[in-house]
Structure formats: C-alpha cells, structure tokens
Design an enzyme around this catalytic site. Sequence first.
Site, PDB file in Angstrom:
ATOM      1  N   LYS A  48     -14.164 -22.065  16.565  1.00 45.02           N
ATOM      2  CA  LYS A  48     -12.757 -22.488  16.713  1.00 45.02           C
ATOM      3  C   LYS A  48     -11.851 -21.260  16.658  1.00 45.02           C
ATOM      4  O   LYS A  48     -12.280 -20.172  16.258  1.00 45.02           O
ATOM      5  CB  LYS A  48     -12.404 -23.468  15.595  1.00 45.02           C
ATOM      6  CG  LYS A  48     -12.491 -22.866  14.191  1.00 45.02           C
ATOM      7  CD  LYS A  48     -12.406 -23.920  13.101  1.00 45.02           C
ATOM      8  CE  LYS A  48     -12.602 -23.290  11.731  1.00 45.02           C
ATOM      9  NZ  LYS A  48     -12.743 -24.292  10.672  1.00 45.02           N
ATOM     10  N   ARG A 148      -8.746 -33.477   3.123  1.00 45.30           N
ATOM     11  CA  ARG A 148      -8.008 -33.003   4.307  1.00 45.30           C
ATOM     12  C   ARG A 148      -8.152 -34.072   5.387  1.00 45.30           C
ATOM     13  O   ARG A 148      -7.221 -34.814   5.631  1.00 45.30           O
ATOM     14  CB  ARG A 148      -8.555 -31.642   4.771  1.00 45.30           C
ATOM     15  CG  ARG A 148      -7.811 -31.083   5.980  1.00 45.30           C
ATOM     16  CD  ARG A 148      -8.224 -29.661   6.334  1.00 45.30           C
ATOM     17  NE  ARG A 148      -9.634 -29.530   6.704  1.00 45.30           N
ATOM     18  CZ  ARG A 148     -10.178 -28.397   7.143  1.00 45.30           C
ATOM     19  NH1 ARG A 148      -9.436 -27.300   7.254  1.00 45.30           N
ATOM     20  NH2 ARG A 148     -11.466 -28.332   7.465  1.00 45.30           N
ATOM     21  N   TYR A 280      11.663   2.015  10.005  1.00 46.00           N
ATOM     22  CA  TYR A 280      12.730   1.087   9.603  1.00 46.00           C
ATOM     23  C   TYR A 280      12.866   1.046   8.087  1.00 46.00           C
ATOM     24  O   TYR A 280      11.868   0.964   7.369  1.00 46.00           O
ATOM     25  CB  TYR A 280      12.404  -0.327  10.082  1.00 46.00           C
ATOM     26  CG  TYR A 280      12.507  -0.514  11.583  1.00 46.00           C
ATOM     27  CD1 TYR A 280      13.646  -0.142  12.289  1.00 46.00           C
ATOM     28  CD2 TYR A 280      11.446  -1.086  12.278  1.00 46.00           C
ATOM     29  CE1 TYR A 280      13.728  -0.331  13.669  1.00 46.00           C
ATOM     30  CE2 TYR A 280      11.524  -1.281  13.657  1.00 46.00           C
ATOM     31  CZ  TYR A 280      12.669  -0.895  14.344  1.00 46.00           C
ATOM     32  OH  TYR A 280      12.741  -1.086  15.699  1.00 46.00           O
ATOM     33  N   MET A 329       7.033  -3.672  15.281  1.00 46.80           N
ATOM     34  CA  MET A 329       6.426  -4.719  16.106  1.00 46.80           C
ATOM     35  C   MET A 329       5.248  -4.197  16.938  1.00 46.80           C
ATOM     36  O   MET A 329       4.232  -4.885  17.091  1.00 46.80           O
ATOM     37  CB  MET A 329       7.493  -5.311  17.037  1.00 46.80           C
ATOM     38  CG  MET A 329       7.043  -6.595  17.709  1.00 46.80           C
ATOM     39  SD  MET A 329       8.271  -7.284  18.824  1.00 46.80           S
ATOM     40  CE  MET A 329       9.593  -7.714  17.717  1.00 46.80           C
TER      41      MET A 329
HETATM   42  C1  LIG Z   1     -13.861 -23.913   9.863  1.00 50.02           C
HETATM   43  C2  LIG Z   1     -14.854 -24.899   9.412  1.00 50.02           C
HETATM   44  C3  LIG Z   1     -16.171 -24.509   9.117  1.00 50.02           C
HETATM   45  C4  LIG Z   1     -16.613 -23.063   9.042  1.00 50.02           C
HETATM   46  O1  LIG Z   1     -16.220 -22.524   7.784  1.00 50.02           O
HETATM   47  P1  LIG Z   1     -16.671 -21.053   7.345  1.00 50.02           P
HETATM   48  O2  LIG Z   1     -16.218 -20.939   5.942  1.00 50.02           O
HETATM   49  O3  LIG Z   1     -15.939 -20.108   8.250  1.00 50.02           O
HETATM   50  O4  LIG Z   1     -18.126 -20.972   7.525  1.00 50.02           O
HETATM   51  C5  LIG Z   1     -17.085 -25.499   8.845  1.00 50.02           C
HETATM   52  N1  LIG Z   1     -16.727 -26.808   8.833  1.00 50.02           N
HETATM   53  C6  LIG Z   1     -15.449 -27.206   9.071  1.00 50.02           C
HETATM   54  C7  LIG Z   1     -15.097 -28.636   9.008  1.00 50.02           C
HETATM   55  C8  LIG Z   1     -14.479 -26.269   9.343  1.00 50.02           C
HETATM   56  O5  LIG Z   1     -13.215 -26.670   9.560  1.00 50.02           O
END
Ligand SMILES: *Cc1c(COP(=O)(O)O)cnc(C)c1O
Length: 390
Positions: A48, A148, A280, A329
């Site tokens: 992801k 969650r 800055y 930036m």
């Molecule tokens: C992002 C995620 C993972 C991976 O987690 P890591 O700590 O990066 O291994 C696994 N399961 C779910 C549901 C996630 O959202």
Amino acid sequence: MTQPGTRFAPLAGQLRPAWAEVDLAAIRHNAAVLVAEVAPARLCAVVKAAGYGHGAPEVAGAALDGGAEWLAVALVEEGRELRAAGIDAPILLLSEPASDAMAEVVDLSLTPTLYTPTGLDALVSAVGDGRQDRPFSVHVKVDTGMHRVGASVDDAVALALDVAASPALHLEGFWTHFAVSDEVDDPYTDHQVARYQQALDVLAGAGVRPAIRHAANSGGAIWHPTSRFDMVRCGIALYGLSPAADGVTRHPVPRLRPAMSLKARVSYVKAVPAGERLSYGLRYRLERDSVIATVPLGYADGVTRSLSATGGEVLVGGRRRPISGTVTMDQILVDCGPGSNVAEGDEVVLLGRQGDEEITAWEWAGRTSTIGYEVVCGISGRVPRSYLGA
Ligand SMILES: *Cc1c(COP(=O)(O)O)cnc(C)c1O
C-alpha cells in the site's frame, strides 16, 4: 507535499540531481528471509501507499520473486495500478471497499475484505452482475482489540457464516490486525490472538474453516510466532526496516536490508565567513569561517522541516555533516566545515550508507518524533526513484 503515485517517475530524464534509490535485491532478500522465518505460513507483501514510498509494482515484483504469494493494498486504486502493471498474484484489499467500488473490485479480481452487511450486499450484487464462473473469494475481518476497522467477534462470525452460505461467494480468509505487536513483550498481542482463535473456534463449530487465517503484521510475524497462522502480512520488514525503533534488533531484524536510500548531488558551494547566519529565520550562526554546500532536496520532497532544529545530519565525503539552517521547500544547506573541499556534483546521502557511515529512517524518525514508516512513505512523488538490482 506531492502525493506519491503507485509508480514513481524514473530517474532517466530528470534534470534535478536528487533521487531515491530502491534496491530490489534487498526487497527480494527480505522477502526470502521472512518466508524462511514464517514457514509454513505464507507471506503476503503489503505494498500500500506506493509500496511505502518505494514504488508498488516494482516492489510487488521483487517480493513475489523473493517468495511472497500474496500482495495487499489499502485502496482499490492501488490494486488497479498493480493489475495495470500486469501483476496477476492475488491482491487483498485491507479495508472494505465502498459499495460503489465493488463492481471494479470484481472486474479486477481483487480480494475484498468485508466487515459490514452493507459491504456484503454490495459485493453480492456486483458479483451477480458479472460473469463469474466460480464463487468470488472474500476475506472477513474481525476486530480483536485495535478498534480501527473490522466487525466485533459476534458480528464477524455472523458475517463469515453469511458469506459461506452465499453461492456467489467463497469465504477464503478470516483475519484480524494487531495494535502493539511492535512492542515485543506486550501481552496484549497474545490477548488479541486468543480472541481471534475464539472466533475461529466458533466458526469451526459451525463447520466453517477458512483456508487462509491471518493476523500478523511485521511485528507479529517476526516476534510473535503463535500469530502466524496460515499467512503473515508484512510491510515494513519487507522494506528492511524494523517494526520497532532502532535498538530493537532482535532476531531476525539484523538480517533485513533497508531498501531505500535518499541521495542528491551538491548543487552549489560557497565559503561563508564566521558570524554569518544561514537560511530562513537566520537560525544557524557560523562560529567560524566555513564551507556551505547547497543540496537540492527540501520539505516538498519529504525532508522534514524540523530536522534542522533537531540535529539532522547528512553524509558528504563519507562524514556526517549538519543540516545547517532551516530546511526550505526545495533545498537544504549543509555546513561542511572550514577548508572543506566539497565540490558541486559530490554525492550527498540523506538516508542510507556512504563509506562507513549510515543514516537510517529510524534515526531520522527519532529526530522528528515519528516512526521509520512515515519517513519512507513521506519521500514525495517529486523525487524520482532509481531501481537497483532489477
Ligand atoms: C499496513 C498493514 C500491514 C503491514 O504492517 P507492517 O507493520 O508494515 O508490517 C498489515 N496489515 C494491515 C491491516 C495493515 O494495514
């Protein structure tokens, strides 16, 4: 900050000398380490958020080469990009897709996670509209204490039984997610495993045994062996970072290799006299004459602005040098010290190794009150990725 796409611009053709190097050999190696560690459980590579900033299709290919059998993403759009890149491995969606996205989920043969009756109904209609020649695979998610997403134990069991009873669907997976598996000795993970097992037992009592039971993220996979079940979902470990801050180097973390480096070339060099102040806010004062290098990466690239106030360093000529003055930036200034022979075009490392020195994502995270995950995900889409070891 520019939102990274799933696939990043290649380095070729870029005019600015700044790039993130992604070592695909390290991804393959890390996948193989994890596969060996968790066997006979399978590895699902979590790609992801553009493969945690590394580039999803490239990482997915390397992870599959290293022995991963599944991929997981957060968004339907992320699954679409993997399919467009020609990847035909199973792809799990980690949250329940919106009802109006279900038709595309079916078209793309993504594997949806479900945890509401609304989601189930939407999927059944989408599958009904299609021309599926076999039941469409689904994973149901149970919330065992992170709160969650996911249904309560009772609701998840009921939903899973509904899926199992639906002729259009196949209950392939039943899964949960951990809140504190990175805190190696916290007993809450065992408590979550026990609640998960309890839900599996109720399902089994009703004659339903999903083929792929999964719970573990990286922390679970490497530090909580009883949480491995049939598959583990690893993100951060695949990228070669520990799920916990530097210092937690318990087996097998030392065998993992960080895959991302962030590099640039010095774009400008000048001698600045003692007493002058830089950037800055004029917050960095030279106590002695010095040589200052300008490096063409800034906060729009993901170089956290607070790094300058918290001792952030870069590597130049194999040595640590301070980010001197406020991160802007597009550029940072680096105090290379009196008499430095730093020159335009010299390589600067913000993340990764140079000579005997290394700056890790967790070091950077420690200075900016975050975690290594956010550092690598935060390297923006403006920074081209250069792939090694393809
Ligand atoms: C992002 C995620 C993972 C991976 O987690 P890591 O700590 O990066 O291994 C696994 N399961 C779910 C549901 C996630 O959202």
